[in-house]
Enzyme design. Structure first.
Site, PDB file in Angstrom:
ATOM      1  N   ARG A 229      42.713  40.374  48.982  1.00  0.00           N
ATOM      2  CA  ARG A 229      41.597  40.380  48.032  1.00  0.00           C
ATOM      3  C   ARG A 229      40.368  39.761  48.689  1.00  0.00           C
ATOM      4  NH1 ARG A 229      42.654  38.271  42.038  1.00  0.00           N
ATOM      5  NH2 ARG A 229      40.649  38.713  41.086  1.00  0.00           N
TER       6      ARG A 229
ATOM      7  N   PHE B  22      37.166  46.663  42.849  1.00  0.00           N
ATOM      8  CA  PHE B  22      37.735  46.727  41.513  1.00  0.00           C
ATOM      9  C   PHE B  22      37.006  45.885  40.459  1.00  0.00           C
ATOM     10  CE2 PHE B  22      40.758  43.794  43.740  1.00  0.00           C
ATOM     11  CZ  PHE B  22      40.511  42.637  43.009  1.00  0.00           C
TER      12      PHE B  22
ATOM     13  N   LYS C  41      47.850  48.928  42.370  1.00  0.00           N
ATOM     14  CA  LYS C  41      47.843  47.593  42.975  1.00  0.00           C
ATOM     15  C   LYS C  41      48.045  47.777  44.474  1.00  0.00           C
ATOM     16  CE  LYS C  41      49.806  42.962  42.492  1.00  0.00           C
ATOM     17  NZ  LYS C  41      49.730  42.579  43.883  1.00  0.00           N
TER      18      LYS C  41
ATOM     19  N   GLU D 134      45.469  50.372  37.138  1.00  0.00           N
ATOM     20  CA  GLU D 134      44.900  50.603  38.474  1.00  0.00           C
ATOM     21  C   GLU D 134      46.005  50.486  39.509  1.00  0.00           C
ATOM     22  OE1 GLU D 134      41.708  47.928  39.417  1.00  0.00           O
ATOM     23  OE2 GLU D 134      40.765  48.190  37.462  1.00  0.00           O
TER      24      GLU D 134
ATOM     25  N   ARG E  81      40.754  35.261  49.119  1.00  0.00           N
ATOM     26  CA  ARG E  81      41.288  34.860  47.815  1.00  0.00           C
ATOM     27  C   ARG E  81      41.296  33.338  47.677  1.00  0.00           C
ATOM     28  NH1 ARG E  81      46.311  33.970  45.720  1.00  0.00           N
ATOM     29  NH2 ARG E  81      46.878  35.098  43.826  1.00  0.00           N
TER      30      ARG E  81
HETATM   31  P1  AMP Z   1      49.643  38.637  43.338  1.00  0.00           P
HETATM   32  O1  AMP Z   1      48.955  38.246  44.611  1.00  0.00           O
HETATM   33  O2  AMP Z   1      51.009  39.166  43.555  1.00  0.00           O
HETATM   34  O3  AMP Z   1      49.546  37.524  42.312  1.00  0.00           O
HETATM   35  O4  AMP Z   1      48.849  39.890  42.694  1.00  0.00           O
HETATM   36  C1  AMP Z   1      47.485  39.877  42.396  1.00  0.00           C
HETATM   37  C2  AMP Z   1      46.715  40.429  43.572  1.00  0.00           C
HETATM   38  O5  AMP Z   1      46.780  41.832  43.631  1.00  0.00           O
HETATM   39  C3  AMP Z   1      45.241  40.172  43.526  1.00  0.00           C
HETATM   40  O6  AMP Z   1      44.915  38.879  43.922  1.00  0.00           O
HETATM   41  C4  AMP Z   1      44.688  41.232  44.473  1.00  0.00           C
HETATM   42  O7  AMP Z   1      44.682  40.744  45.796  1.00  0.00           O
HETATM   43  C5  AMP Z   1      45.721  42.327  44.434  1.00  0.00           C
HETATM   44  N1  AMP Z   1      45.256  43.607  43.910  1.00  0.00           N
HETATM   45  C6  AMP Z   1      45.580  44.798  44.428  1.00  0.00           C
HETATM   46  N2  AMP Z   1      45.047  45.809  43.726  1.00  0.00           N
HETATM   47  C7  AMP Z   1      44.343  45.252  42.718  1.00  0.00           C
HETATM   48  C8  AMP Z   1      43.573  45.765  41.636  1.00  0.00           C
HETATM   49  N3  AMP Z   1      43.426  47.076  41.450  1.00  0.00           N
HETATM   50  N4  AMP Z   1      42.992  44.882  40.794  1.00  0.00           N
HETATM   51  C9  AMP Z   1      43.157  43.546  40.972  1.00  0.00           C
HETATM   52  N5  AMP Z   1      43.876  43.004  41.959  1.00  0.00           N
HETATM   53  C10 AMP Z   1      44.468  43.831  42.837  1.00  0.00           C
END
Ligand code: AMP
Length: 563
Positions: free
Chosen positions: A257, A342, A252, A250, A272
């Site tokens: 979130r 998502f 990102k 998917e 989040r």
């Molecule tokens: P990180 O914050 O760098 O740990 O990356 C994970 C975060 O990516 C999640 O908490 C979401 O906020 C974000 N995210 C963006 N696109 C997606 C997606 N398609 N599925 C799940 N998370 C996503």
């Protein structure tokens, strides 16, 4: 139960590192509490004024709190600073200066010992004060509370107010203690904790009803669930290997979130970090209400801000939407957002978390109405995956998420079911622990930041940077840092560890400059991560691992180029 018993327990936890001993003493303590005391006591032991899902906040700044400590202790601030330097902890420093209070002041203080319930009631009262004149009233209540506290109690009250316990006794250990206290299998306690979103409530139910109290819990709409997390992948190759040759990819999206709860047309949205952000997102609320074809749901999605060019705007713009409490209508128009769904965790009375990803996604499609889902492909082909990654980046997104097709939704767990794939690997989430004033144009601004990794319950510096933030962001950061300043050392200001930043760097080098023995080369702040908690900052172990893997990579590439 007296509050004194709770702080003595915390004190004994601080002095041991043996998990089993800690769990044992906390379990004994929990058994001795009444039904009404158990949740408040657990929240406080975890450094919170209220349960995790509770939207109430104290809103007492460090500036206010430190002023009260200064006033009550009567010592000059240099003494506090020395105490802070020797302990590295504002709670412990408060205890030291309270011990030096004049005897006259002390004798007035201990008429009636504080109880756990009384502390909770005062904290509730502080949180309830809103609007004009509330600052002064809050201040008075905090002052009354602290003036009745012994030095040791003051140490822990300060920790609870600033939300940082540092006893090394985290939620996972609390779950183990509840399990032992009430002789209920740990996995049942963990499941209940995940479903209710708060171990304090679980303990209350165990105390009141025993195992039966938690066995038939389901999701509760409007109770946020810990989000499932993703591990960083080294590349698409690793993803295919771990996911059995085929995976869902998917986009990102570089946004925020959100977890959306809806029941009979009522919508609430959580960030989040599980704070209620419904008021900041009225447009999303009406979108969801209009489109979602279901009475009761829990959904997850990413909100992104869109610029005039149709491309995603930097994350900081979006954060302005989330932090907004006033003039929401104006900012809603100024910073339009889009929602991409998502996941679905719950639909019409049924939990979906054990349902495989692929089925959840199909169900999501059925109920989403006109709300788009994140762009997705399912593939086993590396070339196709690489092209998809490229198009995500070209369209201004962060990279890809890879989700294992048969994976359940595992709340709060960071595992290999979900991978994140970003083209630049060298990012760390670090905490600002100090800052220096800049030079020339920046001489009034705290523009040079000390970056630290989490190291058990404290933080260890691994670098410093003045790069990455815009002038406006530096000005705003200066304000924020001043409000959490603990002391000044010449040009340098030591602050409470509160602000998480995402830092990009080129390499981790060996360096004698910091105690960690490591430093980041070419570090720059990519963004301020107000959506992340301190617990989510990267640890010194991770940094060390990356440092070591650099050698492996270098050795591997020189080996490969030689052979
Ligand atoms: P990180 O914050 O760098 O740990 O990356 C994970 C975060 O990516 C999640 O908490 C979401 O906020 C974000 N995210 C963006 N696109 C997606 C997606 N398609 N599925 C799940 N998370 C996503």
């Amino acid at each position: 139960m007296e509050f004194k018993a709770l702080v003595e327990l915390c004190e004994s936890l601080e002095k041991t590192t043996k998990r089993n001993v800690m769990i044992g003493v906390v379990a004994d303590f929990l058994r001795g509490l009444s039904e009404e005391e158990i949740e408040p006591a657990i929240s406080m032991m975890l450094g919170r004024a209220f349960p995790k899902y509770d939207p109430r906040t104290l809103d007492v700044s460090w500036a206010t709190l430190s002023e009260i400590i200064r006033r009550l202790s009567g010592v000059d601030w240099a003494t506090f600073n020395t105490a802070f330097r020797s302990t590295g902890d504002v709670g412990a420093a408060t205890q030291i200066v309270f011990e030096r209070r004049t005897p006259h002041k002390q004798s007035l203080l201990f008429e009636k010992p504080l109880t756990i319930l009384e502390v909770r009631r005062i904290l509730e009262h502080i949180a309830e004060l809103k609007g004009q004149g509330s600052r002064e009233k809050k201040e008075r209540l905090v002052e009354t509370l602290l003036s009745r506290a012994t030095p040791l109690e003051a140490k822990y009250l300060v920790k609870i107010i600033i939300g940082e316990m540092r006893t090394g006794f985290q939620e996972g250990l609390m779950e183990a203690a509840v399990s032992r206290a009430f002789s209920i299998p740990l996995k049942d306690v963990q499941m209940a904790s995940m479903l209710t979103g708060d171990i304090g409530e679980v303990a209350y139910l165990c105390k009141k009803h025993g195992k039966e109290g938690i066995l038939n819990l389901g999701f509760k709409v409007f109770r946020p669930v810990k989000p499932m997390l993703a591990q960083m992948a080294t590349g698409l190759g690793e993803v295919f290997e771990e996911h059995g040759g085929r995976t869902a990819l998917e986009y990102k999206l570089d946004g925020a979130r959100i977890q959306i709860h809806m029941l009979n047309g009522d919508v609430r949205i959580f960030s989040r970090r599980l704070t209620d952000v419904t008021k900041s997102l009225p447009d999303i609320v009406s979108l969801v209400r209009g489109e979602i074809k279901s009475k009761g749901v829990i959904l997850e999605g990413e909100v992104i801000a869109i610029g005039d060019d149709g491309k995603p705007m930097p994350f900081q713009h979006l954060m302005r939407r989330f932090k907004r409490i006033h003039e929401i209508d104006r900012v809603t128009k100024e910073i339009p957002v889009e929602l991409y769904l998502f996941d679905v965790l719950y639909v019409d009375g049924k939990s979906m978390i054990k349902t495989p990803y692929i089925e959840r996604r199909n169900r999501l499609k059925e109920i989403a109405g006109n709300i788009p889902l994140t762009r997705q492909i399912i593939t086993g082909d590396l070339n196709e995956a690489e092209a998809f990654l490229k198009s995500a980046i070209d369209e201004g997104h962060e990279g890809l998420m890879a989700k294992r097709l048969d994976s359940p939704y595992t709340p709060g767990v960071r595992g290999k079911h979900w991978f994140k794939i970003k083209p630049v690997l060298s990012h760390l989430d670090l905490v600002i622990v100090a800052a220096e004033y800049g030079y020339g144009r920046r001489h009034n601004w705290l523009s040079d930041y000390y970056l630290a990794a989490r190291d058990g319950d404290s933080f260890t510096i691994i670098g410093k940077t003045f790069k990455g933030l815009t002038d406006d962001e530096i000005a705003e950061m200066t304000e924020r840092l001043r409000s959490i300043a603990i002391r000044e050392e010449g040009n340098k200001v030591i602050v409470l560890p509160k602000i998480v930043v995402e830092v990009a760097y080129n390499e981790i080098q060996k360096s004698p400059r910091y105690e960690s023995g490591m430093t980041l080369r070419f570090a720059r702040i990519v963004r301020i991560r107000d959506d992340k908690t301190l617990e989510e900052a990267d640890t010194i172990e991770t940094v060390r691992k990356i440092y070591e893997s650099q050698f492996e990579r270098k050795a591997k590439s020189s080996y490969e180029s030689e052979t």
